[in-house]
Design an enzyme around this catalytic site. Sequence first.
Site: not given
Ligand code: SAH
Ligand code: SF4
Length: 336
Positions: A82, A96, A103, A107, A110, A155-156, A187, A210-212, A286, A327
């Site tokens: 997507e 995007c 991936c 996480c 995600c 994906g990463e 990212s 992506s710290l979180h 989200n 994502c």
């Molecule tokens: N794998 C990489 C890039 C793809 S994810 C990464 O993790 O950075 C891109 C961003 O979307 C990341 O910051 C991820 O944490 C965020 N993301 C994932 N799930 C999400 C959700 N449900 N709502 C908002 N952001 C989300």
């Molecule tokens: Fe992969 Fe990024 Fe989603 Fe983590 S947040 S599962 S690294 S796409």
Amino acid sequence: MNLEKLSDILKNEPKFRYAQINKALWQEYISSWEEASNLPKVLRETLAADCPLEIKAEVFKSSGGLKSLKALITLADGETIETVLIRQKEARNTVCVSSQAGCPLGCAFCATGMNGFSRNLMAEEIVEQVLFWARYLKTEGRGEKIDNLVFMGMGEPFLNYVEFIKAVKFLNNPETFNIGARRLSVSTVGITEGIKRLAGEQLQINLAISLHAAFDNLRQSLIPVAKKYPLHEIFRAVDNYITKTGRRVMFEYLMIKGVNDTDKDALELVKLMKKPLYLVNLIPYNATGKFKSSDRERIDAFKKILEDNGVPATVRLSFGSSIDAACGQLKGKRNK
Ligand code: SAH
Ligand code: SF4
């Protein structure tokens, strides 16, 4: 589109054909070879037969939030990925893109991570997502262009570094897509090898991490691969990147209700972020599964703690939850 096939077909053609074809494909966004009327008919027919331009995609529109669009693209092997077009006001378009089909990092918050991993994307499959939206905007006929591009889809990117950087260079190349590197952002969840490699590329691309979570144990409970990449190692790689490039780095912080959004989290984040060229972007979550987004008041209070302590912070606008514009969510739903 098969770029290898394309250069195969062109190898006995005069040099200027490359320029003509590059212009037609990546700047005029033709979607059939018939439109390339400056090419000889025989060549157009060969190209149409052996290198079709069609991109198989289904488009979904959002209702609320920003007017965003999501496309589900079916690749040659049937894999689906997507890509999202985020439409901000004043005709600003951000695309995007996905870097992998699925991936492998899983996480907890995600949808992409929850749905497993199929394979890495090839550079041309990354580029194709951008091409899809460039054609889409052209069809609308309002003269709108792609203003920004973020590698924040499925994906990463740093687990697919070679194809990722190939795509970046192709998108940036003045002879092909010609998107300025400063308009590109990547990212990463914190793959330090990738941060180090990017520091050596001499590219003006923007880096986001992506710290979180501000605590290693909390971060590890959300992001399994954080066990391999503890916070201090990520900051070491980022500081090296900043020394080498002089560029700012954005730290993304999902606001997840009751998980990482307390005053204590904010104060710990302050300690980590008090460095020049570090910025924080708070992202309303989200909701996908077990987690909920922090409410607006909590996000504002969290932001205020950061700012009162000298840490610059912004809050990302919601991309439109009706098309699940985060994502991997759409694919996840369709697979069920
Ligand atoms: N794998 C990489 C890039 C793809 S994810 C990464 O993790 O950075 C891109 C961003 O979307 C990341 O910051 C991820 O944490 C965020 N993301 C994932 N799930 C999400 C959700 N449900 N709502 C908002 N952001 C989300
Ligand atoms: Fe992969 Fe990024 Fe989603 Fe983590 S947040 S599962 S690294 S796409």
